[in-house]
Design a protein around this motif. Structure first.
Motif, PDB file in Angstrom:
ATOM      1  N   PHE A 142       0.834  -1.199   0.000  1.00 19.61           N
ATOM      2  CA  PHE A 142       0.000   0.000   0.000  1.00 19.61           C
ATOM      3  C   PHE A 142       0.869   1.249   0.000  1.00 19.61           C
ATOM      4  O   PHE A 142       1.864   1.315   0.725  1.00 19.61           O
ATOM      5  N   ILE A 143       0.458   2.245  -0.792  1.00 20.09           N
ATOM      6  CA  ILE A 143       1.145   3.529  -0.783  1.00 20.09           C
ATOM      7  C   ILE A 143       0.173   4.605  -0.308  1.00 20.09           C
ATOM      8  O   ILE A 143      -0.977   4.649  -0.747  1.00 20.09           O
ATOM      9  N   HIS A 144       0.635   5.423   0.619  1.00 17.92           N
ATOM     10  CA  HIS A 144      -0.209   6.476   1.169  1.00 17.92           C
ATOM     11  C   HIS A 144      -0.398   7.570   0.118  1.00 17.92           C
ATOM     12  O   HIS A 144       0.559   8.055  -0.477  1.00 17.92           O
ATOM     13  N   ARG A 145      -1.654   7.934  -0.122  1.00 21.41           N
ATOM     14  CA  ARG A 145      -1.954   8.851  -1.219  1.00 21.41           C
ATOM     15  C   ARG A 145      -1.414  10.261  -0.991  1.00 21.41           C
ATOM     16  O   ARG A 145      -1.125  10.975  -1.961  1.00 21.41           O
ATOM     17  N   LEU A 146      -1.261  10.667   0.258  1.00 23.50           N
ATOM     18  CA  LEU A 146      -0.816  12.036   0.511  1.00 23.50           C
ATOM     19  C   LEU A 146       0.695  12.179   0.606  1.00 23.50           C
ATOM     20  O   LEU A 146       1.262  13.132   0.068  1.00 23.50           O
ATOM     21  N   ASN A 147       1.341  11.253   1.290  1.00 26.45           N
ATOM     22  CA  ASN A 147       2.780  11.459   1.503  1.00 26.45           C
ATOM     23  C   ASN A 147       3.683  10.449   0.806  1.00 26.45           C
ATOM     24  O   ASN A 147       4.898  10.541   0.898  1.00 26.45           O
ATOM     25  N   GLY A 148       3.097   9.465   0.135  1.00 30.66           N
ATOM     26  CA  GLY A 148       3.907   8.544  -0.659  1.00 30.66           C
ATOM     27  C   GLY A 148       4.601   7.445   0.111  1.00 30.66           C
ATOM     28  O   GLY A 148       5.355   6.657  -0.475  1.00 30.66           O
ATOM     29  N   THR A 149       4.375   7.344   1.412  1.00 32.43           N
ATOM     30  CA  THR A 149       4.976   6.258   2.190  1.00 32.43           C
ATOM     31  C   THR A 149       4.356   4.925   1.778  1.00 32.43           C
ATOM     32  O   THR A 149       3.140   4.804   1.673  1.00 32.43           O
ATOM     33  N   THR A 150       5.202   3.926   1.569  1.00 28.56           N
ATOM     34  CA  THR A 150       4.743   2.602   1.151  1.00 28.56           C
ATOM     35  C   THR A 150       4.916   1.613   2.293  1.00 28.56           C
ATOM     36  O   THR A 150       5.975   1.543   2.919  1.00 28.56           O
ATOM     37  N   VAL A 151       3.861   0.846   2.558  1.00 27.37           N
ATOM     38  CA  VAL A 151       3.846  -0.106   3.663  1.00 27.37           C
ATOM     39  C   VAL A 151       3.516  -1.492   3.118  1.00 27.37           C
ATOM     40  O   VAL A 151       2.611  -1.651   2.294  1.00 27.37           O
ATOM     41  N   LEU A 152       4.267  -2.480   3.580  1.00 29.24           N
ATOM     42  CA  LEU A 152       3.968  -3.881   3.290  1.00 29.24           C
ATOM     43  C   LEU A 152       3.191  -4.437   4.486  1.00 29.24           C
ATOM     44  O   LEU A 152       3.714  -4.494   5.610  1.00 29.24           O
ATOM     45  N   ALA A 153       1.924  -4.803   4.264  1.00 32.48           N
ATOM     46  CA  ALA A 153       1.048  -5.275   5.328  1.00 32.48           C
ATOM     47  C   ALA A 153       0.825  -6.771   5.190  1.00 32.48           C
ATOM     48  O   ALA A 153       0.525  -7.262   4.092  1.00 32.48           O
ATOM     49  N   MET A 154       0.919  -7.497   6.303  1.00 40.84           N
ATOM     50  CA  MET A 154       0.735  -8.948   6.305  1.00 40.84           C
ATOM     51  C   MET A 154      -0.189  -9.329   7.449  1.00 40.84           C
ATOM     52  O   MET A 154      -0.060  -8.815   8.566  1.00 40.84           O
ATOM     53  N   ASN A 155      -1.106 -10.253   7.183  1.00 38.20           N
ATOM     54  CA  ASN A 155      -2.075 -10.691   8.181  1.00 38.20           C
ATOM     55  C   ASN A 155      -2.210 -12.209   8.110  1.00 38.20           C
ATOM     56  O   ASN A 155      -2.394 -12.767   7.017  1.00 38.20           O
TER      57      ASN A 155
END
Length: 292
Positions: free
Chosen positions: A141-154
């Motif tokens: 996922f990439i944050h639409r406002l600041n461009g930070t990308t996160v790899l999320a696992m569940n």
């Protein structure tokens, strides 16, 4: 990668207990507890738009109830919440999901997959001593406002097979490395793993994940005086033979382009004055910050 010096967001993980047709003593049917569960999710995300909701033991009917409930107050045609995930039994709608809910207005989904925690991870299957098919849901996922990308696992590991939990932990660690070395590797600011590991601190899955230095436990990354709520995350419905325990976690992957800081950690109550358990597990909430 565009990013702010500090980027805060929240991860909520909760094993919601599947909608069984044969409830335990002390357990009420899903139709009687679903609104309590929805109220919990709405309350803890109402003013924290960046939240990821990671759920386990979710049957398709429950998934639809939660999706519709979270979107019931949407003011536009577009849904407020979306999810990634599939039923573990057929890769479609059969069996339990481990979905990740997110707000598309906040997060742009770049890619996602379901990995089966078995010797054949690309198709519905189980291996070793697992009693049930088990999966991990992964999203970039990439944050639409600041461009930070996160790899999320569940994920939700097996409740009976010790060897399968250990092998599942190894598969998850390998997936982290695969993403770091893959096409999104240069973008990923941080990665987390949420879920029910069915493993206490001295047991195989937790020990492998955290002992490898690939993951750190949010519980341990904040001073004990600042934690809120309960310690144990599994409670049962009051009549089980197993004692309460801490088996639900938000783990943070080391490495990445940004550093983690834990601002808050809590284990929320799963029963109030009405005596109704919303699940046999408590929700775990971690307030996180990625530092540039």
């Amino acid at each position: 990668m565009r990013s702010t010096p500090e980027f805060p967001f929240r991860v909520l993980t909760h094993n919601i207990r599947y909608a069984t047709s044969s409830p335990f003593k002390g357990e009420v049917p899903w139709d009687q507890r679903k609104q309590v569960l929805l109220n919990e999710l709405e309350y803890h995300t109402r003013h924290v738009s960046d939240t990821f909701i990671c759920l386990q033991e979710v049957l398709h009917k429950q998934l639809e109830d939660i999706r519709l409930g979270l979107n019931s107050k949407a003011t536009s045609v577009a849904p407020d919440w979306a999810y990634i995930g599939v039923g573990r039994d057929d890769g479609l709608q059969a069996g339990e999901y481990s979905p990740i809910f997110y707000r598309p207005s906040v997060w742009n989904l770049l890619d996602w997959e379901t990995v089966w925690l078995s010797k054949t991870p690309s198709k519905p299957s189980k291996s070793w001593d697992a009693a049930s098919i088990r999966i991990v849901t992964i999203g970039v996922f990439i944050h639409r406002l600041n461009g930070t990308t996160v790899l999320a696992m569940n994920t939700h590991l097996d409740d009976q097979g010790s060897q399968s939990r250990l092998e599942a932990a190894r598969i998850i660690r390998a997936k982290i490395q695969g993403y770091r070395n893959g096409k999104f590797g240069a973008m990923i600011g941080g990665a987390f793993l949420a879920g029910d590991l069915n493993s206490q601190e001295d047991q195989e899955a937790y020990s492998d994940l955290t002992g490898s230095s690939d993951f750190e436990d949010t519980f341990k990354l904040i001073d004990a005086s600042r934690r809120y709520g309960n310690h144990n995350t599994f409670t049962g419905f009051g009549y089980e033979k197993e004692p309460p325990s801490r088996i639900d976690y938000v783990l943070l992957a080391s490495g990445g382009n940004q550093k983690w800081r834990v601002d808050g950690y809590s284990v929320m109550a799963n029963r109030f004055d009405d005596g109704v358990f919303n699940s046999d597990h408590c929700a775990v909430i971690a307030d996180l910050r990625l530092l540039g």
